[in-house]
Structures are given as structure tokens and as C-alpha cells.
Motif scaffolding. Sequence first.
Motif, PDB file in Angstrom:
ATOM      1  N   ILE A   1       0.853  -1.196   0.000  1.00 28.64           N
ATOM      2  CA  ILE A   1       0.000   0.000   0.000  1.00 28.64           C
ATOM      3  C   ILE A   1       0.885   1.241   0.000  1.00 28.64           C
ATOM      4  N   LEU A   2       0.292   2.371  -0.379  1.00 29.14           N
ATOM      5  CA  LEU A   2       1.047   3.626  -0.416  1.00 29.14           C
ATOM      6  C   LEU A   2       1.684   3.883   0.947  1.00 29.14           C
ATOM      7  N   HIS A   3       2.971   4.143   0.925  1.00 28.58           N
ATOM      8  CA  HIS A   3       3.735   4.401   2.148  1.00 28.58           C
ATOM      9  C   HIS A   3       3.233   5.674   2.816  1.00 28.58           C
ATOM     10  N   GLY A   4       3.102   5.651   4.132  1.00 28.74           N
ATOM     11  CA  GLY A   4       2.674   6.838   4.866  1.00 28.74           C
ATOM     12  C   GLY A   4       3.600   8.012   4.648  1.00 28.74           C
ATOM     13  N   GLY A   5       4.886   7.749   4.518  1.00 30.28           N
ATOM     14  CA  GLY A   5       5.840   8.811   4.247  1.00 30.28           C
ATOM     15  C   GLY A   5       5.624   9.447   2.886  1.00 30.28           C
ATOM     16  N   ALA A   6       5.114   8.657   1.933  1.00 34.35           N
ATOM     17  CA  ALA A   6       4.813   9.210   0.606  1.00 34.35           C
ATOM     18  C   ALA A   6       3.692  10.234   0.704  1.00 34.35           C
ATOM     19  N   HIS A   7       2.707   9.960   1.560  1.00 35.36           N
ATOM     20  CA  HIS A   7       1.647  10.947   1.801  1.00 35.36           C
ATOM     21  C   HIS A   7       2.271  12.265   2.259  1.00 35.36           C
ATOM     22  N   LEU A   8       3.223  12.162   3.185  1.00 32.91           N
ATOM     23  CA  LEU A   8       3.847  13.364   3.733  1.00 32.91           C
ATOM     24  C   LEU A   8       4.728  14.065   2.709  1.00 32.91           C
TER      25      LEU A   8
END
Length: 162
Positions: A75-82
Amino acid sequence: MSEIFTPGTAGPTADTNPHKQELIDAGVPEQMHDWLSAHGVGALVVKMGIRFLEMSAERLVATMPVEGNEQVAGILHGGAHLVLAETLGSFGAGIHAGPGRHAVGIEIGATHHRSASSGLVTGTATAVHLGNTLTTHEVVMTDEDGRRLSTARITNMIRESR
């Protein structure tokens, strides 16, 4: 769009801009190419596949693919969201700062609401505060069905350039 940058006042001309193709590929509006000619959009923006759709101090919209930005669970990495949130908020703050000033991030936080395992994520940054020394943007990331994936808030400090 905020019209605070005058073409030809910052950096190389379009013919000598070493980042011209990078800016085009990232969807940066042509009227902002002079402003970004010295540094482009940044290596991380390119690596993450971020593409701008709208750019102004008040509102920025960009997409980012999930593919290539996943964590080990697929799944999309949480850090990528940031990364997407910080990119949008920082560009908005930089546009607001205008010539002779620059923005530096001083705080960012996010809440993740749901995951994404494919497709494009869209980040929409909306200015909450555009002051002389501080800016704050709320950034909402959604999936291709318009479902909210995360909500972030970023605050930038405006400084005089040396």
C-alpha cells in the motif's frame, strides 16, 4: 493563480534553463519556470512521480502514483503521503513568499484514514493562513474514487533570502 513572478526576472532564460524538461514533465505552469529554473522541482518530486495540476499560494493540486511509492505491505507508504503534502505546502508557501524570500518547513503532521494499493493519489492543498512570516496549508489526499486517504497540515516560515 498568483501573479507574483515576472518572467525573465529570476534565473536563466527558457533557452538556457537546465530544468526546462523537468518542469514541463512535472506540470509546472510556464509562468513559474523562471522562478524554478535554478533548482527545478527537486529530485524527490521527480522520483516520486509528482505532477502538478494547479499552482497558486491559495490552492495547489498534484497527483502521485501509488506504484513505486508503496511500503512492503503493498500500500502507499505513509511517508509518501507526507512527501506529497510537504511538496504542495512548501510550493504554496514559496509562491506566497515571492521574490527575495523563501519558505522553510517548520511543522508537518498527518492522519491516515484509509489505504491505497494502486492508481493515482491526488493531493489538494488549501491555504489556511498566508501571513508575512508563517503560512499554513491543509492538504487532503484522495484516491481515484475521491475517497479521503489522509489529511495533513504543514506550516512554513517565510525568510528573507541571502
